[in-house]
Design a protein around this motif. Structure first.
Motif, mmCIF file in Angstrom:
data_model
loop_
_atom_site.group_PDB
_atom_site.id
_atom_site.type_symbol
_atom_site.label_atom_id
_atom_site.label_comp_id
_atom_site.label_asym_id
_atom_site.label_seq_id
_atom_site.Cartn_x
_atom_site.Cartn_y
_atom_site.Cartn_z
ATOM 1 N N LYS A 93 72.985 40.861 18.323
ATOM 2 C CA LYS A 93 73.949 40.811 19.422
ATOM 3 C C LYS A 93 74.946 41.967 19.352
ATOM 4 O O LYS A 93 75.540 42.353 20.366
ATOM 5 C CB LYS A 93 74.688 39.472 19.407
ATOM 6 N N MET A 94 75.139 42.513 18.158
ATOM 7 C CA MET A 94 76.036 43.659 17.997
ATOM 8 C C MET A 94 75.394 44.945 18.496
ATOM 9 O O MET A 94 76.072 45.941 18.730
ATOM 10 C CB MET A 94 76.430 43.822 16.525
ATOM 11 N N GLY A 95 74.073 44.915 18.662
ATOM 12 C CA GLY A 95 73.346 46.107 19.089
ATOM 13 C C GLY A 95 72.717 46.814 17.905
ATOM 14 O O GLY A 95 73.427 47.182 16.956
ATOM 15 N N LEU A 96 71.408 46.973 17.938
ATOM 16 C CA LEU A 96 70.698 47.595 16.826
ATOM 17 C C LEU A 96 69.893 48.796 17.315
ATOM 18 O O LEU A 96 69.438 48.838 18.462
ATOM 19 C CB LEU A 96 69.737 46.586 16.173
ATOM 20 N N ASP A 97 69.709 49.753 16.422
ATOM 21 C CA ASP A 97 68.870 50.906 16.702
ATOM 22 C C ASP A 97 67.440 50.531 16.294
ATOM 23 O O ASP A 97 67.035 50.712 15.152
ATOM 24 C CB ASP A 97 69.360 52.128 15.916
ATOM 25 N N TRP A 98 66.694 49.984 17.238
ATOM 26 C CA TRP A 98 65.338 49.504 16.929
ATOM 27 C C TRP A 98 64.402 50.650 16.561
ATOM 28 O O TRP A 98 63.474 50.467 15.761
ATOM 29 C CB TRP A 98 64.783 48.719 18.120
ATOM 30 N N ASN A 99 64.646 51.841 17.106
ATOM 31 C CA ASN A 99 63.817 52.993 16.755
ATOM 32 C C ASN A 99 63.966 53.355 15.281
ATOM 33 O O ASN A 99 62.987 53.677 14.597
ATOM 34 C CB ASN A 99 64.177 54.208 17.628
ATOM 35 N N ALA A 100 65.213 53.296 14.796
ATOM 36 C CA ALA A 100 65.449 53.566 13.374
ATOM 37 C C ALA A 100 64.769 52.510 12.513
ATOM 38 O O ALA A 100 64.224 52.812 11.442
ATOM 39 C CB ALA A 100 66.949 53.602 13.087
ATOM 40 N N MET A 101 64.786 51.265 12.988
ATOM 41 C CA MET A 101 64.180 50.179 12.223
ATOM 42 C C MET A 101 62.674 50.323 12.114
ATOM 43 O O MET A 101 62.101 50.176 11.026
ATOM 44 C CB MET A 101 64.555 48.830 12.842
ATOM 45 N N ILE A 102 61.996 50.634 13.225
ATOM 46 C CA ILE A 102 60.540 50.750 13.157
ATOM 47 C C ILE A 102 60.145 51.975 12.337
ATOM 48 O O ILE A 102 59.140 51.955 11.615
ATOM 49 C CB ILE A 102 59.901 50.784 14.573
ATOM 50 N N ALA A 103 60.958 53.040 12.393
ATOM 51 C CA ALA A 103 60.682 54.216 11.573
ATOM 52 C C ALA A 103 60.790 53.864 10.090
ATOM 53 O O ALA A 103 59.958 54.290 9.277
ATOM 54 C CB ALA A 103 61.644 55.352 11.929
ATOM 55 N N ASP A 141 69.440 47.941 8.550
ATOM 56 C CA ASP A 141 68.803 47.692 7.255
ATOM 57 C C ASP A 141 69.080 46.280 6.750
ATOM 58 O O ASP A 141 68.210 45.642 6.147
ATOM 59 C CB ASP A 141 69.261 48.746 6.243
ATOM 60 N N ILE A 142 70.269 45.763 7.017
ATOM 61 C CA ILE A 142 70.570 44.383 6.632
ATOM 62 C C ILE A 142 69.685 43.419 7.420
ATOM 63 O O ILE A 142 69.172 42.440 6.864
ATOM 64 C CB ILE A 142 72.066 44.070 6.857
ATOM 65 N N PHE A 143 69.487 43.693 8.704
ATOM 66 C CA PHE A 143 68.585 42.872 9.513
ATOM 67 C C PHE A 143 67.204 42.818 8.861
ATOM 68 O O PHE A 143 66.609 41.742 8.718
ATOM 69 C CB PHE A 143 68.481 43.456 10.926
ATOM 70 N N MET A 144 66.687 43.981 8.443
ATOM 71 C CA MET A 144 65.360 44.012 7.831
ATOM 72 C C MET A 144 65.321 43.253 6.508
ATOM 73 O O MET A 144 64.387 42.496 6.239
ATOM 74 C CB MET A 144 64.901 45.459 7.637
ATOM 75 N N PHE A 145 66.337 43.434 5.695
ATOM 76 C CA PHE A 145 66.393 42.701 4.432
ATOM 77 C C PHE A 145 66.399 41.190 4.672
ATOM 78 O O PHE A 145 65.758 40.419 3.947
ATOM 79 C CB PHE A 145 67.638 43.095 3.622
ATOM 80 N N LYS A 146 67.126 40.767 5.701
ATOM 81 C CA LYS A 146 67.257 39.340 5.960
ATOM 82 C C LYS A 146 65.983 38.717 6.542
ATOM 83 O O LYS A 146 65.852 37.500 6.562
ATOM 84 C CB LYS A 146 68.462 39.077 6.879
ATOM 85 N N LEU A 175 65.508 35.707 20.940
ATOM 86 C CA LEU A 175 65.925 37.070 20.637
ATOM 87 C C LEU A 175 64.882 38.059 21.163
ATOM 88 O O LEU A 175 63.690 37.905 20.912
ATOM 89 C CB LEU A 175 66.094 37.248 19.126
ATOM 90 N N ILE A 176 65.345 39.050 21.907
ATOM 91 C CA ILE A 176 64.449 40.089 22.404
ATOM 92 C C ILE A 176 64.277 41.150 21.323
ATOM 93 O O ILE A 176 65.255 41.752 20.867
ATOM 94 C CB ILE A 176 64.997 40.727 23.697
ATOM 95 N N ILE A 177 63.024 41.371 20.894
ATOM 96 C CA ILE A 177 62.730 42.312 19.815
ATOM 97 C C ILE A 177 61.794 43.390 20.357
ATOM 98 O O ILE A 177 60.585 43.185 20.470
ATOM 99 C CB ILE A 177 62.102 41.586 18.607
ATOM 100 N N PRO A 178 62.342 44.556 20.702
ATOM 101 C CA PRO A 178 61.551 45.603 21.362
ATOM 102 C C PRO A 178 60.412 46.175 20.518
ATOM 103 O O PRO A 178 59.516 46.821 21.064
ATOM 104 C CB PRO A 178 62.594 46.689 21.662
ATOM 105 N N ILE A 179 60.442 45.982 19.211
ATOM 106 C CA ILE A 179 59.444 46.606 18.338
ATOM 107 C C ILE A 179 58.304 45.656 17.960
ATOM 108 O O ILE A 179 57.479 45.988 17.107
ATOM 109 C CB ILE A 179 60.102 47.146 17.046
ATOM 110 N N MET A 180 58.210 44.502 18.599
ATOM 111 C CA MET A 180 57.201 43.511 18.205
ATOM 112 C C MET A 180 55.778 44.042 18.318
ATOM 113 O O MET A 180 54.933 43.754 17.469
ATOM 114 C CB MET A 180 57.351 42.232 19.019
#
Length: 216
Positions: A153-163, A131-136, A191-196
């Motif tokens: 780099k810490m690892g993100l749950d991209w599925n949660a982000m797109i949801a 959520d901080i990533f999205m806010f930023k 940066l590799i962004i799987p949800i693009m």
């Protein structure tokens, strides 16, 4: 600048004595990165509360312990920043549920948040990395792009982000274009962004909807 999370804890101890009702804060931004060791220091403490009553009570309490108010600057023109409070090295950016036009503190964000402080009157939860990533991605500050890379780099749950993005877009479609622009910059920086692809579909949906509206 605030270089230790203990300084933030002490501030909340002051606030706990100053508020006259229960307040649950959700922290976003640099304070959370400081907590996780992803940032050596932060100048801002970004806080969100879920209700108008909590927002008013917090404002009164901050003024009671010596904070003064300041108007938001141009860095926040996409934001629904309700008030800035300043005292010495502390700057608190306070949001009343909605952080950006159409982007608000949701029940899923609240569930993902880490409960860090629980006092007599105050609770503090740290919003998730996702959520901080999205806010930023909604600011125009260069430093926030660097923070996004550190978070990824810490690892993100991209599925949660797109949801979350799909849930939030119903509020005001245009902000997905701001997010997409920032994600494209991050992608250009390696940066590799799987949800693009899914974000691009959402942007296309926004412009298709806008085109139909203009034809009416």
């Amino acid at each position: 600048m605030i270089s230790r999370f203990e300084e933030i804890n002490r501030l909340f101890e002051e606030l706990d004595s100053a508020v006259s009702g229960k307040v649950h804060f959700f922290m976003i931004g640099g304070g959370v990165l400081l907590f996780h060791g992803l940032k050596p220091a932060t100048k801002d403490i970004d806080l969100v509360v879920a209700t108008e009553e909590e927002f008013v009570e917090c404002g009164k309490a901050l003024k009671k312990i010596g904070f003064e108010t300041k108007l938001p600057d141009s860095d926040y023109h996409h934001f629904n920043l309700s008030q800035i409070f300043i005292r010495d090295d502390f700057r608190i950016d306070l949001f009343n549920k909605r952080v950006c036009r159409g982007f608000s503190l949701s029940s899923s964000m609240a569930k993902r948040a880490l409960k860090e402080v629980s006092m007599a009157n105050i609770a503090l939860s740290l919003c998730s990395m996702e959520d901080i990533f999205m806010f930023k991605t909604m600011t125009e500050r260069e430093g926030d792009l660097s923070d996004c890379i550190a978070l990824a780099k810490m690892g993100l749950d991209w599925n949660a982000m797109i949801a979350e993005l799909k849930h939030q877009v119903s509020g005001n479609d245009i902000w997905i274009t701001w997010v997409a622009e920032r994600l494209e910059i991050l992608q250009e920086r390696g940066l590799i962004i799987p949800i693009m692809a899914e974000v691009a579909e959402m942007v296309e949906g926004y412009y298709n909807k806008l085109e139909k509206t203009m034809k009416k």
